[in-house]
Design a protein around this motif. Structure first.
Motif, short mmCIF file in Angstrom:
data_model
loop_
_atom_site.label_atom_id
_atom_site.label_comp_id
_atom_site.label_asym_id
_atom_site.label_seq_id
_atom_site.Cartn_x
_atom_site.Cartn_y
_atom_site.Cartn_z
N UNK A 177 -14.44 65.14 -28.66
CA UNK A 177 -14.28 65.99 -29.85
C UNK A 177 -15.34 65.67 -30.90
N UNK A 178 -15.71 64.40 -31.03
CA UNK A 178 -16.75 64.04 -31.99
C UNK A 178 -18.09 64.66 -31.60
N UNK A 179 -18.43 64.57 -30.32
CA UNK A 179 -19.68 65.18 -29.85
C UNK A 179 -19.63 66.71 -29.98
N UNK A 180 -18.46 67.27 -29.72
CA UNK A 180 -18.34 68.74 -29.81
C UNK A 180 -18.48 69.21 -31.26
N UNK A 181 -17.90 68.46 -32.18
CA UNK A 181 -18.06 68.82 -33.60
C UNK A 181 -19.51 68.72 -34.03
N UNK A 182 -20.21 67.70 -33.56
CA UNK A 182 -21.61 67.51 -33.93
C UNK A 182 -22.49 68.64 -33.41
N UNK A 183 -22.08 69.27 -32.29
CA UNK A 183 -22.85 70.39 -31.76
C UNK A 183 -22.94 71.54 -32.75
N UNK A 184 -21.89 71.72 -33.55
CA UNK A 184 -21.84 72.84 -34.49
C UNK A 184 -22.48 72.53 -35.83
N UNK A 185 -22.90 71.31 -36.01
CA UNK A 185 -23.53 70.95 -37.28
C UNK A 185 -25.02 71.25 -37.20
N UNK A 186 -25.58 71.86 -38.25
CA UNK A 186 -27.02 72.13 -38.23
C UNK A 186 -27.81 70.83 -38.27
N UNK A 187 -28.86 70.76 -37.48
CA UNK A 187 -29.69 69.58 -37.45
C UNK A 187 -30.62 69.51 -38.66
N UNK A 188 -31.33 68.39 -38.79
CA UNK A 188 -32.23 68.21 -39.93
C UNK A 188 -33.32 69.27 -39.92
N UNK A 189 -33.82 69.62 -38.75
CA UNK A 189 -34.86 70.64 -38.64
C UNK A 189 -34.36 71.98 -39.18
N UNK A 190 -33.15 72.36 -38.79
CA UNK A 190 -32.57 73.62 -39.26
C UNK A 190 -32.37 73.60 -40.76
N UNK A 191 -31.87 72.49 -41.29
CA UNK A 191 -31.62 72.39 -42.72
C UNK A 191 -32.92 72.39 -43.51
N UNK A 192 -33.96 71.77 -42.96
CA UNK A 192 -35.26 71.79 -43.64
C UNK A 192 -35.80 73.22 -43.72
N UNK A 193 -35.72 73.95 -42.63
CA UNK A 193 -36.22 75.32 -42.60
C UNK A 193 -35.45 76.20 -43.59
N UNK A 194 -34.14 76.01 -43.65
CA UNK A 194 -33.33 76.79 -44.60
C UNK A 194 -33.70 76.45 -46.03
N UNK A 195 -33.89 75.17 -46.33
CA UNK A 195 -34.25 74.76 -47.69
C UNK A 195 -35.64 75.25 -48.05
N UNK A 196 -36.55 75.26 -47.09
CA UNK A 196 -37.90 75.73 -47.39
C UNK A 196 -37.89 77.22 -47.69
N UNK A 197 -37.06 77.97 -46.96
CA UNK A 197 -36.94 79.40 -47.26
C UNK A 197 -36.39 79.62 -48.67
N UNK A 198 -35.33 78.90 -49.00
CA UNK A 198 -34.73 79.08 -50.33
C UNK A 198 -35.68 78.60 -51.43
#
Length: 378
Positions: free
Chosen positions: A118-139
């Motif tokens: 369940x811990x690994x499965x929850x982590x699958x749905x969390x955005x990674x650092x790369x995704x969060x960086x791209x989102x922050x750069x867009x904003x």
């Protein structure tokens, strides 16, 4: 339906005394007054902004992330298991002891193995650092761009230098192309944020942020519909001033430039305090409450508008107190704790974490805050 429309657009609520919709319906040639229907242009523009965001994150932000050695790696994935997947998607993502024991017996797995799945499965749905960086750069790019555009437009507007021009001739104030574009672009951006929530990876604050974006759309539309767009543009610019700094701090954090991250967060804090605790009340609220009273006089939508702006000021004071606590701890420790957040809800959760407030209380408070119709916080 006509009766409902007539009730909603009641002139005695929206307009000053002795002014009717008919007075605004037939302006002189070349003159345009705000109409609620004008804001419909924000919807297709929001789709366009969302498309631009996808291309920007995929080709520009992603390349920048790779140059900064932020890889789009996928963490450890949970091994496929139909039984556990059904429980995860239909019942709970974090099973209690009773569920764990039952699943352990059903699968003949050790309880710790079930917990790990369940811990690994929850982590699958969390955005990674790369995704969060791209989102922050867009904003960051959008917030900086709209701030520059807004400041450039307002620099040439008389109400930036003398806020009484927000009310001279009200409500017979011409809607200029610059002011219209400023409003529609801001509105379209928040519409695009609402769209993207249903496509992006689902986060814990999904409902809270959806309410926040909806409230922002409602308030921007409200100020446009009753032609308070001039003072509304000042409110938008004041709030845009600090948003790009927070996104810059987050990007520095994701790239592991901790000193730059700390510096940007301190700068963000100072700008936040100046704009929200000094400029906003002494400049914007003074105009909406006192100058408008003297020049136009109060009417029902005027009261509602000022009440919402005062609620926003209360939130400014509270947020500033919490941010001050974080900045002070950063100065004393020499380091800001690396929990940089994508919107004001996340700032609150960060601050509450520092103050030791429980997760349930955090969520309840955030729901109260954002249902309170925050004007433009992201």
């Amino acid at each position: 339906m006509a009766a409902l429309s007539a009730w909603f657009w009641n002139e005695r609520f929206w307009l000053p005394h002795n002014v009717t919709w008919a007075d605004l319906a037939d302006p002189a040639p070349g003159v345009e007054y705000p109409k609620a229907g004008h804001l419909l242009a924000a919807l297709p523009l929001a789709v366009g902004i969302f498309a631009v965001r996808i291309l920007f994150e995929r080709f520009i932000a992603s390349a920048c992330a790779r140059r900064l050695h932020i890889q789009a790696g996928v963490g450890r994935r949970a091994q496929p298991n139909a039984v556990l997947e059904k429980v995860f998607t239909s019942i709970t993502t974090n099973p209690d002891t009773r569920h764990l024991d039952g699943l352990s017996k059903q699968l003949d797995w050790d309880v710790r193995k079930v917990q790990r799945w369940f811990r690994h499965r929850r982590n699958q749905d969390k955005p990674g650092t790369h995704t969060k960086f791209c989102e922050s750069m867009w904003r960051f790019t959008f917030y900086l761009g709209i701030f520059i555009y807004g400041l450039q437009f307002l620099w040439q507007s008389p109400w930036l230098w003398d806020t009484r021009h927000c009310w001279y001739g009200y409500p017979y104030q011409v809607m200029t192309s610059g002011l219209y574009h400023y409003y529609v672009i801001e509105l379209a951006f928040y519409w695009s944020l609402m769209f993207s929530q249903f496509i992006d990876i689902k986060r814990k604050d999904f409902l809270v942020m959806f309410i926040h974006h909806l409230a922002t759309v409602g308030l921007v539309s409200f100020s446009y519909a009753n032609n308070m767009a001039r003072v509304g543009s000042l409110v938008l610019c004041v709030h845009d001033t600090s948003d790009f700094l927070l996104e810059a701090a987050k990007m520095a954090n994701y790239a592991k430039y901790q000193r730059l991250c700390d510096f940007l967060f301190i700068v963000f804090s100072v700008v936040f305090f100046i704009t929200r605790l000094v400029i906003y009340p002494l400049w914007v609220l003074n105009s909406t409450m006192f100058e408008s009273w003297a020049i136009v006089g109060p009417f029902p939508s005027w009261w509602l508008f000022n009440i919402l702006l005062l609620v926003l000021q209360v939130l400014h004071i509270f947020w500033s107190y919490l941010i001050f606590r974080i900045a002070l701890k950063a100065l004393l420790r020499g380091k800001v704790r690396p929990i940089y957040l994508s919107n004001h809800n996340r700032i609150l959760v960060f601050c509450f974490g520092v103050l030791g407030v429980s997760g349930t209380t955090q969520m309840h408070f955030c729901q109260v805050v954002f249902v309170s119709l925050n004007y433009s916080m992201n």
